[in-house]
Design an enzyme around this catalytic site. Structure first.
Site, PDB file in Angstrom:
ATOM      1  N   GLN A   9      63.198  40.687  -3.863  1.00  0.00           N
ATOM      2  CA  GLN A   9      62.017  40.678  -3.083  1.00  0.00           C
ATOM      3  C   GLN A   9      62.223  41.911  -2.288  1.00  0.00           C
ATOM      4  O   GLN A   9      63.017  41.885  -1.659  1.00  0.00           O
ATOM      5  CB  GLN A   9      61.859  39.576  -2.586  1.00  0.00           C
ATOM      6  N   ASN A  17      52.962  27.840  -4.023  1.00  0.00           N
ATOM      7  CA  ASN A  17      54.114  27.796  -3.262  1.00  0.00           C
ATOM      8  C   ASN A  17      53.615  26.738  -2.034  1.00  0.00           C
ATOM      9  O   ASN A  17      52.726  27.217  -1.370  1.00  0.00           O
ATOM     10  CB  ASN A  17      54.619  29.056  -2.897  1.00  0.00           C
ATOM     11  N   GLY A  18      54.639  26.228  -1.497  1.00  0.00           N
ATOM     12  CA  GLY A  18      54.458  25.574  -0.077  1.00  0.00           C
ATOM     13  C   GLY A  18      54.524  24.030  -0.363  1.00  0.00           C
ATOM     14  O   GLY A  18      53.642  23.657  -1.070  1.00  0.00           O
ATOM     15  N   CYS A  20      55.720  36.849   5.317  1.00  0.00           N
ATOM     16  CA  CYS A  20      56.596  36.666   6.118  1.00  0.00           C
ATOM     17  C   CYS A  20      56.071  36.928   7.458  1.00  0.00           C
ATOM     18  O   CYS A  20      55.448  38.075   7.575  1.00  0.00           O
ATOM     19  CB  CYS A  20      57.838  37.356   6.103  1.00  0.00           C
ATOM     20  N   GLY A  27      60.850  26.183  -2.225  1.00  0.00           N
ATOM     21  CA  GLY A  27      62.012  26.798  -1.548  1.00  0.00           C
ATOM     22  C   GLY A  27      62.950  25.660  -0.893  1.00  0.00           C
ATOM     23  O   GLY A  27      63.974  25.380  -1.360  1.00  0.00           O
ATOM     24  N   MET A  52      65.561  34.189   3.302  1.00  0.00           N
ATOM     25  CA  MET A  52      66.544  34.902   4.240  1.00  0.00           C
ATOM     26  C   MET A  52      67.764  33.818   4.522  1.00  0.00           C
ATOM     27  O   MET A  52      67.427  32.852   5.215  1.00  0.00           O
ATOM     28  CB  MET A  52      66.135  35.239   5.398  1.00  0.00           C
TER      29      MET A  52
HETATM   30  C1  LIG Z   1      65.271  29.765   5.712  1.00  0.00           C
HETATM   31  C2  LIG Z   1      64.178  30.579   5.083  1.00  0.00           C
HETATM   32  C3  LIG Z   1      63.765  31.850   4.805  1.00  0.00           C
HETATM   33  C4  LIG Z   1      62.996  32.467   4.140  1.00  0.00           C
HETATM   34  N1  LIG Z   1      62.963  33.591   3.963  1.00  0.00           N
HETATM   35  C5  LIG Z   1      61.761  34.371   3.080  1.00  0.00           C
HETATM   36  C6  LIG Z   1      61.897  35.633   2.521  1.00  0.00           C
HETATM   37  O1  LIG Z   1      62.832  36.422   2.878  1.00  0.00           O
HETATM   38  N2  LIG Z   1      60.690  35.960   1.985  1.00  0.00           N
HETATM   39  C7  LIG Z   1      59.632  35.254   1.658  1.00  0.00           C
HETATM   40  O2  LIG Z   1      58.701  35.658   1.080  1.00  0.00           O
HETATM   41  N3  LIG Z   1      59.734  33.802   2.053  1.00  0.00           N
HETATM   42  C8  LIG Z   1      60.676  33.506   2.683  1.00  0.00           C
HETATM   43  N4  LIG Z   1      60.636  32.115   3.195  1.00  0.00           N
HETATM   44  C9  LIG Z   1      59.323  31.345   2.833  1.00  0.00           C
HETATM   45  C10 LIG Z   1      59.656  30.628   1.454  1.00  0.00           C
HETATM   46  O3  LIG Z   1      59.806  31.631   0.519  1.00  0.00           O
HETATM   47  C11 LIG Z   1      58.553  29.852   1.074  1.00  0.00           C
HETATM   48  O4  LIG Z   1      57.555  30.489   0.976  1.00  0.00           O
HETATM   49  C12 LIG Z   1      58.239  28.892   2.291  1.00  0.00           C
HETATM   50  O5  LIG Z   1      59.617  28.156   2.610  1.00  0.00           O
HETATM   51  C13 LIG Z   1      57.361  27.275   1.654  1.00  0.00           C
HETATM   52  O6  LIG Z   1      57.871  26.866   0.582  1.00  0.00           O
HETATM   53  P1  LIG Z   1      58.565  25.466   0.668  1.00  0.00           P
HETATM   54  O7  LIG Z   1      57.751  24.786   1.332  1.00  0.00           O
HETATM   55  O8  LIG Z   1      58.693  25.291  -0.801  1.00  0.00           O
HETATM   56  O9  LIG Z   1      59.893  25.653   1.432  1.00  0.00           O
HETATM   57  C14 LIG Z   1      61.920  31.499   3.854  1.00  0.00           C
HETATM   58  C15 LIG Z   1      61.810  30.303   4.014  1.00  0.00           C
HETATM   59  C16 LIG Z   1      63.143  29.749   4.579  1.00  0.00           C
HETATM   60  C17 LIG Z   1      63.098  28.029   4.861  1.00  0.00           C
END
Ligand SMILES: Cc1cc2nc3c(=O)[nH]c(=O)nc-3n(C[C@H](O)[C@H](O)[C@H](O)COP(=O)(O)O)c2cc1C
EC number: 1.3.1.91
Length: 341
Positions: free
Chosen positions: A74, A215-216, A104, A237, A23
Site C-alpha cells: 500500500q 471493508n469495515g 486514511c 483489519g 500502520m
Molecule cells: C492500527 C491501524 C492502522 C491502520 N493503518 C492503515 C493504513 O496504513 N492504511 C489504510 O488504508 N488503512 C489503515 N487502517 C484502516 C484499516 O485498513 C481498515 O480500513 C479499518 O480498520 C476498518 O476495518 P476493520 O473494521 O476490519 O478494522 C488502519 C487501522 C488500524 C486499526
C-alpha cells in the site's frame, strides 16, 4: 460452499479475503505469522509513503519474506510520477499488487495530500492510477471511504469511482463509512461514522464489471460469506489482528482449500525458526511476538499467554527459552479444545 465469484478469474491475486493495511500492526512480522494460519488470504503492508520509498531506507520499507506472498504494497501519496516510480520498484520487489491509500483521515497525511482527503480530488487520483498503470504490469487497486464530510453523496462516490475506473483501476476496496476530516482522530474515524454496507452493495449493483471489496467492522466469517453473495471480497483489519486465529477457517471457507489447518500450537512451532533467525540477526523477540498476543483469544490460558509475552518477556535474557516453555504450557492447557475447525 460459495460459488467462485468472478474475481477469481481476474488477473492478479484473489481478493476474496484480505487482511487490511494497518500502520504499526501489519508489519512483516505480523504478516509472516498470519501466513502461517492462512495460505490464501491476501495480505497488505502498512501504508508506505512515496517519500519513504524514494528517499528512505528502501530495504526497510519494501522488504518482506517470500513466505508472505500473496502480498500487496500500500502506497500513500498523490504525485503521479513518484507513485509510478514506487510502483515500478514494487513490481521489481515482487509485490502482487499496488494499492493506493485514499482512506486514511489523519491530519498529518492530509497536509501532504495523502489518504482520504484525495476523495475530494478524483482527477488527481485518476492521474495517479494512470501513471501507475503505465509504469508497471501488476494490478493497481484503490482503498477508499464511501465519502468524506462535505462530499458524501452517492453521486459523488460514483463520480470518484467512475473517474478512477476510467483511468485504469478495476478494483475498489471500500471502507463502508465516511471519513470526517476535521475534529475526529484516525481511531475515532474507524468507529464513529456509521457503517453503511448498503452503499457498497449498491455500488457493485450499479457497476457489476468492477471488483468491489467490502471493508469495515467485519468480525464474523458467516456474515462475510453472506456479503460475498453480492460483492467480490472482504477485507478484515482489527479482528484479524486481535483474533488472528480467525484466519484458520479462511482457506476452506473462501478458497475451497481442504488442506489441513495448523493448530495454534503448530502455528507457534512454525513461528519458532523465524523468531530464532530474527534473534540471530540481532532482532528483539518482542517485535515479533507482540503480534501474536491474541492467538488464544477465548481459550483457557489466553491471559497467561498474553501476560508472559507482554510482561515476562522483558524480564528475561533467554527469550527463546521462555517461548519454548510457554508453548509447552499452552499445549497442556489447550490441547483438548484446540481442534482447528
Ligand atoms: C492500527 C491501524 C492502522 C491502520 N493503518 C492503515 C493504513 O496504513 N492504511 C489504510 O488504508 N488503512 C489503515 N487502517 C484502516 C484499516 O485498513 C481498515 O480500513 C479499518 O480498520 C476498518 O476495518 P476493520 O473494521 O476490519 O478494522 C488502519 C487501522 C488500524 C486499526
Amino acid at each position: 460452499m460459495q460459488q467462485p465469484s468472478p474475481s477469481l478469474s481476474r488477473p492478479g491475486p484473489s481478493r476474496r479475503f484480505s487482511v487490511a493495511p494497518m500502520m504499526d500492526w501489519s508489519d512483516r512480522h505480523y504478516r509472516y505469522f498470519a501466513r502461517l494460519i492462512s495460505q490464501h488470504a491476501l495480505l497488505y503492508t502498512e501504508m508506505v509513503t512515496t517519500g519513504a520509498v524514494l528517499h528512505g531506507d528502501r530495504a526497510r520499507f519494501l522488504g518482506y519474506s517470500p513466505e508472505e506472498q500473496p502480498l500487496a504494497l500500500q502506497l500513500g501519496g498523490s504525485n503521479a510520477q513518484e507513485l509510478a516510480q514506487c510502483a515500478r520498484l514494487a513490481e521489481d520487489a515482487g509485490y502482487a499488487e499496488v494499492n493506493l491509500n485514499v482512506g486514511c483521515p489523519s491530519d498529518r497525511v492530509q497536509n501532504n495530500l495523502i489518504g482520504a482527503c484525495l476523495m475530494g480530488h478524483p482527477q488527481l487520483v485518476a492521474d495517479a492510477v494512470k501513471a501507475i498503470r503505465d509504469a508497471c504490469s501488476i494490478p493497481v487497486t484503490v482503498k477508499h471511504r464511501i465519502g468524506i464530510n462535505g462530499r458524501d453523496s452517492y453521486e459523488q462516490l460514483v463520480d470518484f469511482v467512475g473517474q478512477v475506473h476510467e483511468a485504469g483501476c478495476d478494483t475498489f476496496i471500500v471502507h463502508a463509512r465516511i471519513a470526517i476530516l476535521e475534529g475526529l482522530s484516525p481511531k475515532e474515524n474507524r468507529d464513529i461514522p456509521p457503517l453503511r454496507y448498503e452503499v457498497v452493495h449498491q455500488l457493485k449493483a450499479d457497476f457489476p464489471q468492477m471488483e468491489i471489496i467490502l471493508n469495515g467492522g467485519l468480525t464474523d466469517l458467516d456474515v462475510m460469506q453472506e456479503h460475498l453473495h453480492g460483492l467480490d471480497g472482504v477485507m478484515v483489519g482489527r479482528e484479524a489482528y486481535h483474533n488472528p486465529y480467525l484466519l484458520a477457517e479462511v482457506d476452506q471457507r473462501f478458497y475451497a482449500d481442504e488442506a489441513p489447518v495448523r493448530s495454534r500450537i503448530e502455528v507457534l512451532e512454525a513461528l519458532r525458526p523465524y523468531i530464532a533467525a530474527h534473534l540471530a540477526q540481532g532482532g528483539i523477540m518482542h517485535h515479533v511476538t507482540r503480534h501474536i498476543l491474541g492467538l488464544f483469544q477465548g481459550l483457557p490460558g489466553a491471559r497467561h499467554f498474553r501476560r508472559q509475552l507482554s510482561t515476562e518477556i522483558h524480564r528475561t535474557d533467554q527469550p527463546l527459552a521462555l517461548y519454548d516453555q510457554l508453548v509447552t504450557q499452552m499445549a497442556e492447557r489447550t490441547q483438548p479444545q484446540d481442534c482447528p475447525l
